[in-house]
Write a protein that holds these residues in place. Sequence first.
Motif, short mmCIF file in Angstrom:
data_model
loop_
_atom_site.label_atom_id
_atom_site.label_comp_id
_atom_site.label_asym_id
_atom_site.label_seq_id
_atom_site.Cartn_x
_atom_site.Cartn_y
_atom_site.Cartn_z
N ILE A 1 0.84 -1.20 0.00
CA ILE A 1 0.00 0.00 0.00
C ILE A 1 0.86 1.24 0.00
O ILE A 1 0.60 2.22 -0.71
CB ILE A 1 -0.95 -0.01 1.21
N CYS A 2 1.93 1.23 0.80
CA CYS A 2 2.84 2.36 0.87
C CYS A 2 3.44 2.66 -0.50
O CYS A 2 3.48 3.81 -0.95
CB CYS A 2 3.94 2.08 1.88
N ARG A 3 3.90 1.60 -1.19
CA ARG A 3 4.47 1.78 -2.52
C ARG A 3 3.43 2.36 -3.47
O ARG A 3 3.73 3.28 -4.26
CB ARG A 3 4.97 0.44 -3.07
N ARG A 4 2.20 1.86 -3.40
CA ARG A 4 1.14 2.34 -4.29
C ARG A 4 0.79 3.80 -4.01
O ARG A 4 0.65 4.61 -4.93
CB ARG A 4 -0.09 1.45 -4.14
N LEU A 5 0.65 4.14 -2.74
CA LEU A 5 0.32 5.52 -2.39
C LEU A 5 1.42 6.48 -2.80
O LEU A 5 1.16 7.58 -3.30
CB LEU A 5 0.08 5.64 -0.88
N ARG A 6 2.66 6.07 -2.58
CA ARG A 6 3.76 6.97 -2.90
C ARG A 6 3.90 7.17 -4.39
O ARG A 6 4.38 8.21 -4.85
CB ARG A 6 5.08 6.41 -2.32
N GLY A 7 3.43 6.20 -5.17
CA GLY A 7 3.50 6.35 -6.62
C GLY A 7 2.44 7.29 -7.17
O GLY A 7 2.51 7.68 -8.33
#
Length: 254
Positions: free
Chosen positions: A82-88
């Motif tokens: 989720i962190c990777r997706r949000l940061r993208g």
Amino acid sequence: MNEMVAAVLAKTTTLKLASSARILVVEDDGDIAAMLTDLLRAHGFEASSAPNGREMDRLLLRHSFDLILLDGMLPGEDGFSICRRLRGSGQIPILMLTALQEDIDKVLGLELGADDYVTKPFNSRELIARIKNILRRSTSPEETDVNLLPMTFSGWKIDPRSRELYDADGAQVSMTTAEFDLLWAFCCHPNKVLTREQLLAMTHAGSAGPIERSIDAHISRIRQKIEPNLKEPTFIKTVRLGGYLFASKVEPVG
């Protein structure tokens, strides 16, 4: 759904610390989620919770948030994904909350774009301090010192008032709060060796910050965004047993 969330996050402007700051708790344990939202409200924040990534997405479409408190071990899509997706898709600050104790797991969250982390079991005062610190460093443009001037280096432009970075072609480059603070610190001290301790002090305003290795993780992400050759960095150079040096001429704009 993810594209719609990305559009919402792209328009999100993080506000300076205030009693109205909105925090979204993403935690699957109902008791812990209730405890966290009660704690946040007791300290003057507006708090909502979601048990998983799908519910988080629905809330992000309906409301704007100033920070996401994200559990690392979630069912289905885990917190790291989720962190990777949000940061993208946006720059909303993320504080990882995890039971994982190994440094490699903590650094992984930072490398994926989290601004900070707290491990379970956590101290409530430390958690609130870290939240306040992240929000304080996420100052909105109109509340930033108007005397600070944008700077340029090798065609790049960094603006502390809008907290934006532009490449040589004028395209804006997405930066997390921690990444921007580090790059700004380098631009304010070009061609000078800065230790990790100095960088932590410059970017965490003297409050408790993450482990020193978090500096390495954030710098790795900055290099991915500004260095033409990651194998031979030309801007942020590693100084053996010293720290880092920003090897570029930096000039004020205007």
